[in-house]
Design a protein around this motif. Structure first.
Motif, PDB file in Angstrom:
ATOM      1  N   SER A   1      -7.023 -16.778 -34.757  1.00 28.50           N
ATOM      2  CA  SER A   1      -6.670 -17.718 -35.836  1.00 28.50           C
ATOM      3  C   SER A   1      -7.078 -17.172 -37.195  1.00 28.50           C
ATOM      4  CB  SER A   1      -7.326 -19.077 -35.589  1.00 28.50           C
ATOM      5  OG  SER A   1      -6.872 -19.643 -34.389  1.00 28.50           O
TER       6      SER A   1
ATOM      7  N   THR B   1      -4.910 -14.282 -38.201  1.00 26.20           N
ATOM      8  CA  THR B   1      -3.591 -14.798 -38.597  1.00 26.20           C
ATOM      9  C   THR B   1      -3.633 -15.360 -40.010  1.00 26.20           C
ATOM     10  OG1 THR B   1      -3.052 -15.328 -36.303  1.00 26.20           O
ATOM     11  CG2 THR B   1      -1.775 -16.440 -38.018  1.00 26.20           C
ATOM     12  N   LEU B   2      -4.678 -16.124 -40.299  1.00 31.08           N
ATOM     13  CA  LEU B   2      -4.806 -16.700 -41.637  1.00 31.08           C
ATOM     14  C   LEU B   2      -4.976 -15.607 -42.690  1.00 31.08           C
ATOM     15  CD1 LEU B   2      -4.953 -19.193 -43.376  1.00 31.08           C
ATOM     16  CD2 LEU B   2      -7.390 -19.387 -42.850  1.00 31.08           C
TER      17      LEU B   2
ATOM     18  N   SER C   1      -1.647 -14.108 -43.330  1.00 27.36           N
ATOM     19  CA  SER C   1      -0.812 -15.049 -44.093  1.00 27.36           C
ATOM     20  C   SER C   1      -1.126 -14.966 -45.576  1.00 27.36           C
ATOM     21  CB  SER C   1      -1.034 -16.474 -43.590  1.00 27.36           C
ATOM     22  OG  SER C   1      -0.652 -16.610 -42.249  1.00 27.36           O
TER      23      SER C   1
ATOM     24  N   SER D   1       1.738 -15.154 -38.720  1.00 28.72           N
ATOM     25  CA  SER D   1       1.332 -15.221 -40.129  1.00 28.72           C
ATOM     26  C   SER D   1       2.538 -15.351 -41.047  1.00 28.72           C
ATOM     27  CB  SER D   1       0.537 -13.970 -40.510  1.00 28.72           C
ATOM     28  OG  SER D   1      -0.586 -13.815 -39.687  1.00 28.72           O
TER      29      SER D   1
END
Length: 798
Positions: free
Chosen positions: A414, A417-418, A421, A734
């Motif tokens: 997570s 991924t953030l 992004s 992302s």
């Protein structure tokens, strides 16, 4: 106990050098960026907070938005004094724009040497009740209440006299002389006030038509400012003006970040810039914190046996949590020290970037805040890893049965991924910012900026004449000057005057149309693109404004937008027609139509312009535009300065290339783009650090799998792609997160511009491909090394 924790932490750092270095590097970069931006934000938010009763002081503004114009922070001081009749208004203070209005002389001489009094404003005697000023010599109240008196700033006194004890000295000007009655310390940078010299100005009680003052009011506590502004509007405006113009009261503490009028004393900041900078710095700290969490959890298996042994020896979970949190805080504090060193190293460059003079003071509340934030980051970033590692079962760990928790895997994925992004969004924003600025710089302005020289703020009587006078003739005769014209408007700033036209068909426009007073050959000199008709010319006597029987008749050149507003699609049809303004008694005969001209700043320039030949309404200064041979620029500037000094007693004139004036309009947005570019680079760098740390752990964890695949005949590149696939899937997620959020935020920023680009699909593709490529290369560099290792070295103990 503390010593034991410290020794254990140092031993852990030594055993996990790569993990330690990556964490310190990431946190250092994130904290350094956050400190710089916090320093900038603190400075921006401190503007004018030092002024007396700052929270109760408001500046008067006139809202012309119903007439198609903007809010102007200028009002009539005589009228504003009447506001003291209301109990809510405790006191009124005025600063008069002397340089532009010529209500006082700005060119002076001392011992046969000419000087221009820079940033000269007229002030009322109660100035010290509104502005925190340090008087070095003399008395400000006396100076601002005595005719023909000056108050000089310390720097200006040194420039002119070479000393500051100059009270009683005199400066000569064309209409008499000034007596210096006070010297004050230079204003601090964190104020929107920008005067360097002050002069006494008499305010005629009968003069209620000229708006030339910045007016400030100190209000009683609890005053309803909106209600008071409405009351003042109804008092000072009558008839149609009451429906079209209103007064506003703007808080002093908000002016630096919210006031955007071209008539501001100096360029202000922007809430958008502060919010972007603060947001980006927080993102960098978050990314650095995510890296810390990810890599610490990823390295947890290497600490598992340590945890098992400690638990077996009786260590409690609380003690283990304290141990790991102390390690985290120690890393954070070390990162803080390195970050402060980076701040000192890059602060000069950062000051240049944001156009401020920021100074770091560690022995202050800000220094304490840095320590608190560093500790908080260490605790918050280390909290989850500490609880995760300390939760290992001693029995399972020591028996070799340690399974990776699903929660830990979910957290790592997570966070990565953030991070990706954020990196994708920042790359998209950076490219879009650059494209928008490039677009603005390439916009057709309707006039030429190359090889055009502007001499600003010349007295109208000196140059704005029907026949060429001696001054203009001497300037025109300078070698390299090819053409001259005069206008009463600063093209890159704003419109000074407006009319409310009635079109040739008798229909009233219902709104104000900006007008520019101009002399002959304005089309040729400014490089306007003529669509129909002709230029203003001396061959046509009726072009120049003339007054008879209460009516001013003048020739006009209109833009295509104006012609269309008048109802004409064929531009030639409006030639010879008369446009009227009954309110001011002006008849304007159209002699030409030009392509739209953008007068003003990049975000809200006016295009519906009318050029009026020889028409000047209340503007005391004008601009002399020269078409020049730019190769002779230094010589031409020197000659112009000499001519102005000898022929008109005008010293230190403002002479700039029109192209340079236009570039200054984009400085604020260039600053935003540069900041975003730098922070984007840092975000991508930190994301790479995080990916590198996790990829390193992943390749070690999957060494046996890699060895088996290689024995079974898998190629190196296939093994690399298998390991990289896990990370590329996260990048794909992302992208799905970043695209919609970025599209909305970037679109909101672009909406601030009248002329703007559309968001391009290729920009989003480039950002996605860039992050995916960087991720693949980062993972591949480690995976390839693992795939190149001989399987026998990995499997020999199996």
């Amino acid at each position: 106990m503390i010593l034991s924790y410290l020794i254990t932490a140092l031993r852990a750092f030594k055993n996990q050098k790569q993990h330690f270095i990556l964490n310190v590097l990431g946190l250092s970069v994130g904290l350094a960026a956050a400190i710089l931006v916090a320093l900038f934000a603190k400075n921006e938010l401190s503007y004018d907070s030092q002024q007396p009763h700052a929270e109760r002081v408001y500046r008067v503004g006139q809202d012309f938005s119903k007439l198609g114009l903007s809010v102007v922070p200028i009002f009539n001081y005589v009228q504003s004094k009447q506001a003291e009749d209301y109990s809510q208004v405790e006191e009124v203070f005025g600063l008069t724009m002397v340089e532009l209005t010529r209500e006082a002389m700005v060119d002076v001489s001392y011992r046969n040497q000419g000087y221009k009094l820079n940033a000269l404003y007229g002030a009322t005697a109660n100035i010290e009740n509104f502005i925190a000023m340090k008087t070095i010599a003399g008395d400000l109240t006396t100076a601002m209440s005595t005719p023909d008196s000056l108050a000089l700033s310390e720097s200006e006194a040194l420039r002119i006299f070479g000393r500051t004890d100059v009270v009683g000295e005199t400066l000569t000007h064309e209409q008499g002389q000034y007596t210096v009655r006070a010297v004050f310390a230079d204003l601090t940078d964190n104020t929107h006030f920008a005067f360097k010299n002050l002069v006494y100005v008499k305010h005629d009680p009968s003069d209620i038509n000229i708006n030339s003052s910045y007016v400030y009011m100190r209000l009683a506590e609890g005053t309803d400012t909106d209600a008071l502004a409405k009351t003042l509007t109804e008092r000072f405006f009558r008839g149609s003006m009451l429906e079209q113009v209103s007064l506003e009261l703007h808080p002093l503490l908000d002016l630096h970040l919210t006031a955007k009028s071209p008539f501001e004393m100096k360029a202000g900041g922007a809430k958008q810039v502060v919010m972007i900078c603060v947001g980006l710095s927080v993102l960098l700290i978050l990314i650095a914190g995510f890296n810390f969490i990810n890599m610490t959890v990823a390295q947890s298996t290497k600490r598992a046996k340590e945890v098992g042994v400690r638990k077996a020896l009786g260590a409690s979970k609380g003690q283990l949590v304290t141990q790991f949190l102390s390690e985290s805080v120690l890393v954070s504090m070390l990162s803080m020290v390195i970050a402060c060193a980076l701040v000192e190293l890059f602060l000069p460059s950062f000051n240049q970037l944001v156009d401020r003079e920021l100074v770091m003071n560690y022995a202050s509340e800000f220094g304490i805040a840095i320590i608190v934030v560093a500790i908080a980051v260490g605790i918050l970033a280390g909290l989850y890893p500490a609880f995760f590692i300390s939760s290992f079962s001693a029995k399972r760990v020591l028996s070799g049965d340690l399974q990776r928790g699903n929660t830990a895997i979910w957290v790592r994925k997570s966070l990565l991924t953030l991070q990706a992004s954020l990196a994708i969004g920042l790359i998209i924003a950076s490219i879009t910012l650059l494209k928008q600025l490039t677009y603005l710089q390439s916009l057709p302005l309707g006039y030429e900026t190359t090889q055009r020289l502007v001499i600003s703020e010349l007295p109208v009587g000196e140059v704005f004449t029907k026949e060429k006078n001696a001054l203009v003739n001497r300037i025109s005769a300078i070698q390299g000057v090819q053409q001259t014209t005069v206008i009463d408007t600063r093209l890159t700033v704003s419109i000074n005057n407006t009319l409310m036209p009635t079109w040739p068909n008798g229909e009233a426009s219902g709104s104000l149309t900006p007008v520019v007073g101009a002399s002959y050959d304005v089309v040729k000199t400014l490089g306007l693109k003529l669509v129909a008709g002709r230029d203003f010319s001396r061959e046509f006597a009726g072009d120049w404004a003339s007054h008879a029987n209460g009516v001013t008749s003048t020739g006009t050149i209109v833009t295509e937008s104006v012609a269309r507003q008048a109802g004409y699609t064929n531009m030639s049809d409006i030639i010879g027609k008369v446009i009227k303004d009954s309110g001011r008694g002006v008849d304007m005969r159209v002699v030409g139509v030009v392509e739209d001209v953008k007068v003003g700043n990049a975000k809200d320039a006016n295009s519906n312009i009318m050029f009026l030949c020889g028409f000047n309404f209340l503007s005391p200064v004008s601009e002399l535009i020269l078409t020049i041979d730019q190769q002779n620029l230094p010589y031409i500037k020197a000659q112009i300065a000499e001519v102005l000094a000898s022929s008109a007693n005008i010293y230190e004139p403002k002479i700039n290339l029109l192209a340079d004036n236009y570039k200054t309009l984009l400085k604020g947005d260039e600053r935003i783009s540069n900041v975003v570019l730098i922070f984007t680079g840092l975000a991508v760098f930190l994301t790479c650090l995080g990916t590198f740390g996790l990829a390193s752990f992943a390749t070690v964890r999957r060494q046996k799998e890699v060895a088996v695949r290689k024995v079974l005949g898998a190629s190196r590149i296939s093994i690399v792609n298998i390991i990289a696939k896990e990370f590329l899937v996260l990048v794909a997620v992302s992208i799905a997160i970043a695209y919609p959020v970025t599209y909305l935020l970037v679109g909101d920023w672009l909406a601030n511009f009248n002329d703007r680009i559309e968001q391009a699909v290729w920009v989003y593709l480039v950002a996605a491909v860039a992050v995916a490529a960087i991720t693949w290369v980062t993972v591949a560099s480690l995976a390839f090394k693992a795939a190149s290792t001989r399987p026998s070295l990995i499997l020999r103990y199996e």
